[in-house]
Motif scaffolding. Structure first.
Motif, PDB file in Angstrom:
ATOM      1  N   LEU A  11      28.276  36.911  34.317  1.00 24.25           N
ATOM      2  CA  LEU A  11      28.738  36.722  36.067  1.00 24.25           C
ATOM      3  C   LEU A  11      28.887  35.357  36.288  1.00 24.25           C
ATOM      4  O   LEU A  11      29.920  35.185  36.890  1.00 24.25           O
ATOM      5  CB  LEU A  11      27.480  37.527  36.600  1.00 24.25           C
ATOM      6  N   HIS A  12      27.988  34.564  35.827  1.00 21.60           N
ATOM      7  CA  HIS A  12      28.447  33.199  36.330  1.00 21.60           C
ATOM      8  C   HIS A  12      29.525  32.572  35.731  1.00 21.60           C
ATOM      9  O   HIS A  12      30.078  31.831  36.359  1.00 21.60           O
ATOM     10  CB  HIS A  12      26.846  32.396  36.333  1.00 21.60           C
ATOM     11  N   ALA A  13      29.734  32.900  34.580  1.00 24.56           N
ATOM     12  CA  ALA A  13      31.014  32.545  33.848  1.00 24.56           C
ATOM     13  C   ALA A  13      32.321  32.913  34.339  1.00 24.56           C
ATOM     14  O   ALA A  13      32.987  31.908  34.460  1.00 24.56           O
ATOM     15  CB  ALA A  13      30.995  32.678  32.391  1.00 24.56           C
ATOM     16  N   LYS A  14      32.306  34.155  34.861  1.00 23.81           N
ATOM     17  CA  LYS A  14      33.440  34.674  35.540  1.00 23.81           C
ATOM     18  C   LYS A  14      33.515  33.971  36.751  1.00 23.81           C
ATOM     19  O   LYS A  14      34.722  33.653  37.347  1.00 23.81           O
ATOM     20  CB  LYS A  14      33.217  36.194  35.727  1.00 23.81           C
ATOM     21  N   ARG A  15      32.587  33.702  37.722  1.00 28.62           N
ATOM     22  CA  ARG A  15      32.827  33.087  39.044  1.00 28.62           C
ATOM     23  C   ARG A  15      33.256  31.596  38.670  1.00 28.62           C
ATOM     24  O   ARG A  15      34.118  31.274  39.501  1.00 28.62           O
ATOM     25  CB  ARG A  15      31.314  33.035  39.659  1.00 28.62           C
ATOM     26  N   LEU A  16      32.631  30.897  37.858  1.00 27.26           N
ATOM     27  CA  LEU A  16      32.926  29.615  37.412  1.00 27.26           C
ATOM     28  C   LEU A  16      34.369  29.571  36.984  1.00 27.26           C
ATOM     29  O   LEU A  16      35.105  28.452  37.322  1.00 27.26           O
ATOM     30  CB  LEU A  16      31.956  28.977  36.492  1.00 27.26           C
ATOM     31  N   GLY A  17      34.642  30.420  36.286  1.00 26.90           N
ATOM     32  CA  GLY A  17      36.063  30.412  35.806  1.00 26.90           C
ATOM     33  C   GLY A  17      37.269  30.579  36.780  1.00 26.90           C
ATOM     34  O   GLY A  17      38.142  30.019  36.772  1.00 26.90           O
ATOM     35  N   GLU A  18      36.818  31.522  37.690  1.00 29.77           N
ATOM     36  CA  GLU A  18      37.768  31.686  38.859  1.00 29.77           C
ATOM     37  C   GLU A  18      37.916  30.428  39.761  1.00 29.77           C
ATOM     38  O   GLU A  18      38.876  30.293  40.349  1.00 29.77           O
ATOM     39  CB  GLU A  18      37.340  32.991  39.662  1.00 29.77           C
ATOM     40  N   ILE A  59      43.280  35.985  45.488  1.00 32.77           N
ATOM     41  CA  ILE A  59      42.281  36.659  46.506  1.00 32.77           C
ATOM     42  C   ILE A  59      41.814  37.687  45.464  1.00 32.77           C
ATOM     43  O   ILE A  59      40.561  38.022  45.531  1.00 32.77           O
ATOM     44  CB  ILE A  59      42.519  36.980  47.616  1.00 32.77           C
ATOM     45  N   SER A  60      42.505  38.627  45.003  1.00 33.09           N
ATOM     46  CA  SER A  60      42.111  39.778  44.158  1.00 33.09           C
ATOM     47  C   SER A  60      40.953  39.340  43.131  1.00 33.09           C
ATOM     48  O   SER A  60      40.128  40.059  42.921  1.00 33.09           O
ATOM     49  CB  SER A  60      43.347  40.640  43.678  1.00 33.09           C
ATOM     50  N   ARG A  61      41.353  38.332  42.172  1.00 30.56           N
ATOM     51  CA  ARG A  61      40.596  37.772  41.129  1.00 30.56           C
ATOM     52  C   ARG A  61      39.000  37.496  41.803  1.00 30.56           C
ATOM     53  O   ARG A  61      38.243  37.613  41.136  1.00 30.56           O
ATOM     54  CB  ARG A  61      41.257  36.700  40.670  1.00 30.56           C
ATOM     55  N   MET A  62      39.430  36.828  43.013  1.00 30.29           N
ATOM     56  CA  MET A  62      38.045  36.094  43.447  1.00 30.29           C
ATOM     57  C   MET A  62      37.088  37.355  43.976  1.00 30.29           C
ATOM     58  O   MET A  62      35.868  37.317  43.910  1.00 30.29           O
ATOM     59  CB  MET A  62      38.416  35.043  44.592  1.00 30.29           C
ATOM     60  N   VAL A  63      37.746  38.299  44.594  1.00 31.91           N
ATOM     61  CA  VAL A  63      37.104  39.670  45.098  1.00 31.91           C
ATOM     62  C   VAL A  63      36.331  40.051  43.859  1.00 31.91           C
ATOM     63  O   VAL A  63      35.368  40.668  44.003  1.00 31.91           O
ATOM     64  CB  VAL A  63      37.971  40.548  45.843  1.00 31.91           C
ATOM     65  N   ASN A  64      36.940  40.444  42.750  1.00 33.55           N
ATOM     66  CA  ASN A  64      36.562  41.005  41.478  1.00 33.55           C
ATOM     67  C   ASN A  64      35.613  40.158  40.910  1.00 33.55           C
ATOM     68  O   ASN A  64      34.539  40.813  40.085  1.00 33.55           O
ATOM     69  CB  ASN A  64      37.503  41.175  40.524  1.00 33.55           C
ATOM     70  N   ALA A  65      35.439  38.934  41.114  1.00 31.41           N
ATOM     71  CA  ALA A  65      34.102  38.035  40.621  1.00 31.41           C
ATOM     72  C   ALA A  65      33.178  37.999  41.700  1.00 31.41           C
ATOM     73  O   ALA A  65      32.142  37.581  41.372  1.00 31.41           O
ATOM     74  CB  ALA A  65      34.735  36.737  40.412  1.00 31.41           C
ATOM     75  N   GLY A  66      33.224  38.644  42.747  1.00 30.11           N
ATOM     76  CA  GLY A  66      32.169  38.796  43.637  1.00 30.11           C
ATOM     77  C   GLY A  66      31.956  37.293  44.530  1.00 30.11           C
ATOM     78  O   GLY A  66      31.063  37.070  44.927  1.00 30.11           O
ATOM     79  N   LEU A  67      33.354  36.453  44.759  1.00 35.84           N
ATOM     80  CA  LEU A  67      33.088  35.338  45.364  1.00 35.84           C
ATOM     81  C   LEU A  67      33.611  35.591  46.899  1.00 35.84           C
ATOM     82  O   LEU A  67      33.116  34.491  47.720  1.00 35.84           O
ATOM     83  CB  LEU A  67      34.107  34.380  44.915  1.00 35.84           C
ATOM     84  N   VAL A  68      34.503  36.629  47.013  1.00 37.50           N
ATOM     85  CA  VAL A  68      35.204  36.747  48.360  1.00 37.50           C
ATOM     86  C   VAL A  68      35.091  38.379  48.748  1.00 37.50           C
ATOM     87  O   VAL A  68      35.152  39.184  47.920  1.00 37.50           O
ATOM     88  CB  VAL A  68      36.585  36.440  48.150  1.00 37.50           C
ATOM     89  N   GLU A  69      35.106  38.647  50.129  1.00 35.29           N
ATOM     90  CA  GLU A  69      35.135  40.027  50.439  1.00 35.29           C
ATOM     91  C   GLU A  69      36.001  40.011  51.634  1.00 35.29           C
ATOM     92  O   GLU A  69      36.553  38.788  52.182  1.00 35.29           O
ATOM     93  CB  GLU A  69      33.748  40.528  50.904  1.00 35.29           C
ATOM     94  N   GLN A  70      36.849  41.145  51.755  1.00 34.77           N
ATOM     95  CA  GLN A  70      37.577  41.221  52.754  1.00 34.77           C
ATOM     96  C   GLN A  70      37.444  42.242  53.706  1.00 34.77           C
ATOM     97  O   GLN A  70      36.740  43.106  53.450  1.00 34.77           O
ATOM     98  CB  GLN A  70      39.083  41.865  51.986  1.00 34.77           C
ATOM     99  N   VAL A  86      27.755  32.149  45.638  1.00 33.65           N
ATOM    100  CA  VAL A  86      27.979  30.424  44.966  1.00 33.65           C
ATOM    101  C   VAL A  86      26.691  29.942  44.926  1.00 33.65           C
ATOM    102  O   VAL A  86      26.530  29.358  43.945  1.00 33.65           O
ATOM    103  CB  VAL A  86      28.859  29.944  46.151  1.00 33.65           C
ATOM    104  N   LYS A  87      25.751  30.145  45.824  1.00 36.04           N
ATOM    105  CA  LYS A  87      24.372  29.579  45.766  1.00 36.04           C
ATOM    106  C   LYS A  87      23.663  30.352  44.318  1.00 36.04           C
ATOM    107  O   LYS A  87      22.951  29.356  43.907  1.00 36.04           O
ATOM    108  CB  LYS A  87      23.542  29.983  47.071  1.00 36.04           C
ATOM    109  N   GLU A  88      23.857  31.743  44.073  1.00 32.76           N
ATOM    110  CA  GLU A  88      23.095  32.074  43.105  1.00 32.76           C
ATOM    111  C   GLU A  88      23.859  31.649  41.840  1.00 32.76           C
ATOM    112  O   GLU A  88      22.852  31.131  40.965  1.00 32.76           O
ATOM    113  CB  GLU A  88      23.537  33.684  42.861  1.00 32.76           C
TER     114      GLU A  88
END
Length: 105
Positions: A11-18, A59-70, A86-88
């Protein structure tokens, strides 16, 4: 070398990658500056001067990574940064800081 990837690490690797992509990082910074109220997608597009299809993809990629909501309000679509995510991820990176526990090669 890491031999076992936990779901948490994935999960964290995905977030950082995005966020490691310059365009997505730029978008996320715009959202963070706006805070919890969010920013209309059209405004993000104007601020960053990028095509709508490109913005939608990122935006879609960031939504899928759990970084953004719409959130939709009438005909306007808003994007909001998920600061807890981001804090996690930051906490995950710093969780063993300076513990002295390193894995031998």
């Amino acid at each position: 070398m890491i031999t076992c990837m936990s779901k948490e690490m994935e999960l964290h690797a995905k977030r950082l990658g995005e966020l490691g992509n310059l365009t997505r990082l730029s978008i996320f910074r715009v959202l963070v500056k706006a805070g919890r109220k969010g920013v209309a997608v059209g405004d993000v597009q104007k601020i960053l001067d990028i095509p709508g299809s490109t913005l939608s993809h990122h935006i879609s990629r960031m939504v899928n990574a759990g970084l953004v909501e719409q959130r939709r309000e009438s005909r306007t679509l808003y994007c909001l940064p998920l600061m807890d995510a981001v804090k996690e991820t930051a906490d995950f990176l710093l969780s063993e800081c300076c513990s002295g526990n390193i894995v031998p090669k």
